[in-house]
Design a protein around this motif. Structure first.
Motif, short mmCIF file in Angstrom:
data_model
loop_
_atom_site.label_atom_id
_atom_site.label_comp_id
_atom_site.label_asym_id
_atom_site.label_seq_id
_atom_site.Cartn_x
_atom_site.Cartn_y
_atom_site.Cartn_z
N ALA A 204 0.83 -1.11 -0.03
CA ALA A 204 -0.01 0.01 0.10
C ALA A 204 0.89 1.28 0.07
CB ALA A 204 -0.96 0.08 1.18
N THR A 205 1.94 1.21 0.76
CA THR A 205 3.01 2.32 0.92
C THR A 205 4.20 1.67 0.73
OG1 THR A 205 2.82 2.51 3.16
CG2 THR A 205 1.39 3.79 2.04
N ALA A 206 5.53 2.67 0.61
CA ALA A 206 6.49 2.10 0.56
C ALA A 206 7.07 1.91 2.19
CB ALA A 206 7.42 3.37 0.00
N VAL A 207 7.95 0.86 2.22
CA VAL A 207 8.37 0.49 3.54
C VAL A 207 9.93 0.55 3.61
CG1 VAL A 207 6.50 -1.18 3.81
CG2 VAL A 207 8.67 -1.89 2.79
N ALA A 208 10.48 1.18 4.73
CA ALA A 208 11.75 1.17 5.00
C ALA A 208 12.10 0.90 6.44
CB ALA A 208 12.32 2.50 4.47
N GLY A 209 13.18 0.22 6.75
CA GLY A 209 13.28 -0.04 8.35
C GLY A 209 13.21 -1.27 8.59
N ARG A 210 13.04 -1.53 9.89
CA ARG A 210 12.81 -2.76 10.18
C ARG A 210 11.16 -3.26 10.48
NH1 ARG A 210 12.97 -4.75 16.25
NH2 ARG A 210 13.00 -6.91 15.93
N TRP A 211 10.60 -4.39 10.14
CA TRP A 211 9.41 -4.90 10.32
C TRP A 211 9.29 -6.46 10.88
CZ3 TRP A 211 5.30 -1.49 8.55
CH2 TRP A 211 5.74 -0.44 8.10
N HIS A 212 8.22 -6.26 11.49
CA HIS A 212 7.70 -7.74 11.90
C HIS A 212 6.67 -8.10 10.81
CE1 HIS A 212 9.53 -7.42 15.85
NE2 HIS A 212 8.79 -6.00 15.99
#
Length: 172
Positions: A133-141
């Motif tokens: 849906a939107t750009a992602v950056a960094g840490r994610w679970h």
């Protein structure tokens, strides 16, 4: 009597002296800082506190059962990303039937408003695709689930790195 009159005539009122203002400045700064802190605390939602922590605690056993089911099936998934498009390869040890749709949940560790739920549609042979849906950056679970909620794969992902995300079943 003239000497006392001249001394009193040279005195300034208290509010024209610098010392009272310097003494009041410290507590005044503290009061202003406290007001700013209260305003920030009321206006911003930290997103870390659960409204129903008891209900979430009860759901832990259900999630563990889904993890064990994924381990029994020998499930593993590799997720590749190009811009906002995701492509997933799901594989199993046996001859497991793969569903037509999978749900991929991206949860930001600290900000609830950034969480995403992505529907991945089957292309056949264990391949699935979907769109962020939107750009992602960094840490994610990250968690991957079948629509029936029978199994779940989960892990952590550094979206900044150009490496594929590998989700493996963990038999704990």
């Amino acid at each position: 009597m003239t000497a006392t009159v001249t001394l009193q005539a040279g005195r300034k009122p208290w509010y024209k002296e610098p010392w009272p203002w310097m003494l009041m400045a410290g507590p005044g700064v503290v009061v202003v800082a406290a007001i700013i802190t209260i305003v920030l605390a009321v206006k911003s939602d930290d997103g870390l506190v659960s409204d129903d922590y008891y209900k979430e605690g009860l759901g832990i056993n259900q999630r563990l059962q889904r993890d064990h089911q994924a381990a029994q099936l020998g499930l593993q998934a590799d997720v590749m990303r190009a811009d906002n498009k995701l492509r997933l390869l799901l594989s199993a040890q046996g001859s497991a039937a793969f569903p037509e749709v999978l749900m991929l949940h991206l949860k930001h560790p600290t900000i609830d408003g950034r969480d995403q739920k992505i529907e991945l549609k089957s292309e056949g042979a264990g391949f699935y695709n979907g769109v962020l849906a939107t750009a992602v950056a960094g840490r994610w679970h990250v968690s991957l689930e079948d629509p029936a909620g029978q199994w779940r794969l989960h892990g952590d992902w550094r979206a900044d790195l150009d490496e594929p995300l590998r989700l493996r079943a963990k038999a704990e």
